[in-house]
Design a protein around this motif. Structure first.
Motif, short mmCIF file in Angstrom:
data_model
loop_
_atom_site.label_atom_id
_atom_site.label_comp_id
_atom_site.label_asym_id
_atom_site.label_seq_id
_atom_site.Cartn_x
_atom_site.Cartn_y
_atom_site.Cartn_z
N PRO A 163 0.65 -1.44 -0.42
CA PRO A 163 0.05 0.08 0.01
C PRO A 163 0.78 1.08 -0.04
N ALA A 164 0.55 2.16 -0.76
CA ALA A 164 1.14 4.05 -0.62
C ALA A 164 0.95 3.94 0.70
N ALA A 165 2.44 4.97 1.57
CA ALA A 165 2.35 5.28 2.41
C ALA A 165 1.32 6.25 2.30
N PRO A 166 1.07 6.37 3.77
CA PRO A 166 -0.69 7.14 4.30
C PRO A 166 0.14 8.92 4.10
N THR A 167 1.09 9.25 4.63
CA THR A 167 1.87 10.38 4.47
C THR A 167 1.69 10.84 2.57
N ALA A 168 1.79 10.10 1.31
CA ALA A 168 2.78 10.20 0.32
C ALA A 168 0.62 10.56 -0.41
N LEU A 169 -0.28 10.39 0.10
CA LEU A 169 -1.45 9.74 0.12
C LEU A 169 -2.19 11.31 0.94
N ARG A 170 -1.54 11.69 2.25
CA ARG A 170 -2.04 12.84 2.18
C ARG A 170 -1.78 14.09 1.88
N ASN A 171 -0.52 14.17 0.62
CA ASN A 171 -0.44 15.27 0.03
C ASN A 171 -1.04 15.51 -1.17
N LEU A 172 -2.41 14.49 -1.50
CA LEU A 172 -2.62 14.38 -3.16
C LEU A 172 -3.57 15.63 -2.69
N ARG A 173 -4.49 15.77 -3.66
CA ARG A 173 -5.21 16.87 -4.06
C ARG A 173 -6.98 16.68 -4.32
N ALA A 174 -6.76 15.31 -4.78
CA ALA A 174 -7.98 15.03 -5.52
C ALA A 174 -7.97 13.20 -5.93
N PRO A 184 -21.24 1.14 -12.66
CA PRO A 184 -22.68 1.75 -12.11
C PRO A 184 -22.73 1.29 -10.72
N VAL A 185 -22.42 0.32 -10.72
CA VAL A 185 -22.48 -0.48 -9.46
C VAL A 185 -21.02 -0.42 -8.45
N ALA A 186 -20.14 -0.32 -9.39
CA ALA A 186 -18.84 -0.50 -9.20
C ALA A 186 -18.98 0.62 -8.27
N LEU A 187 -19.10 1.60 -8.98
CA LEU A 187 -19.47 3.30 -8.15
C LEU A 187 -19.95 3.44 -6.64
N GLN A 188 -21.10 2.28 -7.46
CA GLN A 188 -21.87 2.51 -6.20
C GLN A 188 -21.32 1.72 -4.75
N GLU A 189 -20.50 1.15 -5.04
CA GLU A 189 -19.74 0.06 -4.18
C GLU A 189 -18.70 1.00 -3.22
N VAL A 190 -17.85 1.28 -3.75
CA VAL A 190 -16.74 2.56 -3.79
C VAL A 190 -17.34 4.05 -2.84
N LEU A 191 -18.22 4.59 -3.20
CA LEU A 191 -18.37 6.03 -2.82
C LEU A 191 -19.27 6.22 -1.95
N LYS A 192 -20.38 4.74 -1.98
CA LYS A 192 -21.55 5.01 -0.51
C LYS A 192 -20.86 5.09 0.69
N VAL A 193 -19.21 3.99 1.12
CA VAL A 193 -18.62 3.83 2.26
C VAL A 193 -18.16 5.14 2.69
N LEU A 194 -17.57 6.30 1.60
CA LEU A 194 -17.27 7.45 2.43
C LEU A 194 -18.08 8.31 3.32
N PRO A 195 -17.21 8.75 4.04
CA PRO A 195 -17.77 9.58 5.05
C PRO A 195 -17.96 11.25 4.62
N LYS A 196 -18.97 11.80 4.91
CA LYS A 196 -19.96 13.55 4.32
C LYS A 196 -18.17 13.89 4.33
N ASN A 197 -17.47 14.24 5.25
CA ASN A 197 -16.36 14.61 5.68
C ASN A 197 -14.96 14.57 4.41
N PHE A 198 -14.99 13.50 3.56
CA PHE A 198 -14.22 13.15 2.84
C PHE A 198 -13.60 14.10 2.56
N PRO A 199 -11.78 14.17 2.90
CA PRO A 199 -11.00 15.82 2.75
C PRO A 199 -10.95 16.10 1.36
N LEU A 200 -10.86 15.28 0.32
CA LEU A 200 -10.78 15.77 -1.00
C LEU A 200 -11.96 15.88 -1.21
#
Length: 358
Positions: A163-174, A184-200
């Protein structure tokens, strides 16, 4: 032995036309037809086809109900035929939720510039679904052990990277997510678990007709905690919001004090509308490559060249693994090119995003 297909539609004319188109391929054989959903269930039980094509609006039993029954009793790839209307879009999305894997406009002239290209695309989609690695033709028998079919292109085995290092991911912007068949089904699977305050901010590129993306964005918005909307020119990328590229157009990211999107017509000769490559490439300049690009299930290689440019500018690239893809085309292209920093099952993509950014 050829790929075995059952064609379901209440129009005798349309059934005959689809049968003729599919049977023109030496690797495909239409083994049966049905005029409504109830007949389809019985024909599928009797003939055990590899793929089913299904209309939505039919007498006796509609296509969505038939899809639910087939997927519950004897699951296999189902391709829906849909009208390019708002109602048709919503019904098609319901069919995908019920278990259908892909869809095409019922008027084939809507999917290609000429009749022969449209016929070829239909045959390609049926062949791709027939090779799906998600389903089994019979209990305990992998799809790869079915009767011989046109072989998928070879995939060079690649072990998942750490897995990519968390610090490397946190330096990203989008986060940019590109997908096609099964998306369509795959995107539902991925997005529905993200919290309302997802930071990117998130940009979504799904191969889909123009009449479908408004209904799809609305559906995602209702299912997810984050905001999801169909993008319009001038929209600003903001945390906790996913912008969906409009069907039939291209979504360009533009830098400045705020990153905005520009929606524009496609350059002449562009195959995919929207195109994952075009949006990915625009992020090289707009976001200086400081993005996570995720390529999910889909046929073809759209996204590979854009991901290559992003990777050269410091981006992180994730690809969905073969076992969880409806069609292992787009992610395979990423993996074969050596661009994937992570190769993940679909169910792990959303949690990995949360772990990396929250």
């Amino acid at each position: 032995m050829s790929l075995r297909v059952v064609v379901v539609d209440d129009s005798g004319f349309f059934r005959r036309r689809i049968v003729e188109i599919l049977n023109a391929d030496a690797g495909i054989e239409v083994v049966g037809t049905a005029a409504n959903g109830q007949e389809a269930i019985e024909v599928v039980k009797q003939l055990d086809p590899d793929v089913v094509t299904m209309d939505i609006e039919m007498p006796v039993m509609d296509g969505i109900t038939a899809v639910r029954r087939i997927m519950a009793e004897s699951p296999r790839p189902i391709l829906m035929f849909s009208t390019l209307t708002t109602e048709g879009a919503k019904a098609t999305l319901d069919a995908l939720d019920a278990g259908a894997m892909d869809f095409l406009p019922k008027r084939l002239s809507d999917i290609a510039r000429d009749e022969e290209s449209a016929k070829m695309l239909l045959r390609q989609r049926v062949r791709a679904l027939g090779r799906s690695r998600l389903l089994r033709r019979s209990p305990g028998v992998p799809a790869a052990e079915r009767a011989p079919q046109p072989a998928p292109r070879p995939v060079v085995p690649v072990a998942p990277r750490p897995p990519a290092a968390p610090t490397a991911l946190r330096n990203l912007r989008a986060v940019l997510i590109g997908t096609s068949t099964g998306g369509p089904v795959a995107l539902q699977e991925v997005l529905k678990v993200l919290p309302k305050n997802f930071p990117l901010p998130i940009a979504l590129i799904q191969h889909m007709p123009a009449s479908f993306t408004p209904a799809f964005a609305e559906r995602l918005n209702n299912l997810c905690q984050i905001e999801v909307k169909e993008a319009i020119s001038g929209d600003v990328l903001k945390p906790g919001c996913a912008l969906l590229a409009p069907g039939g157009m291209q979504m360009i990211l533009e830098g400045g004090s705020q990153t905005r999107v520009r929606i524009e017509d496609s350059p002449p000769g562009t195959i995919y509308k929207p195109s994952v490559d075009i949006t990915f490439r625009s992020a090289v300049t707009a976001l200086r490559g400081q993005v996570l690009a995720v390529v999910l299930t889909g046929m073809g290689a759209d996204g590979r060249e854009g991901a290559r440019e992003l990777k050269a500018n410091g981006a992180q690239i994730w690809a969905q693994d073969a076992a969880s893809c409806v069609v292992f085309g787009m992610p395979a292209a990423i993996i074969e090119a050596g661009l994937a920093d992570q190769i993940l099952p679909l169910k792990e993509v959303g949690p990995a995003l949360i772990k990396g950014f929250c």
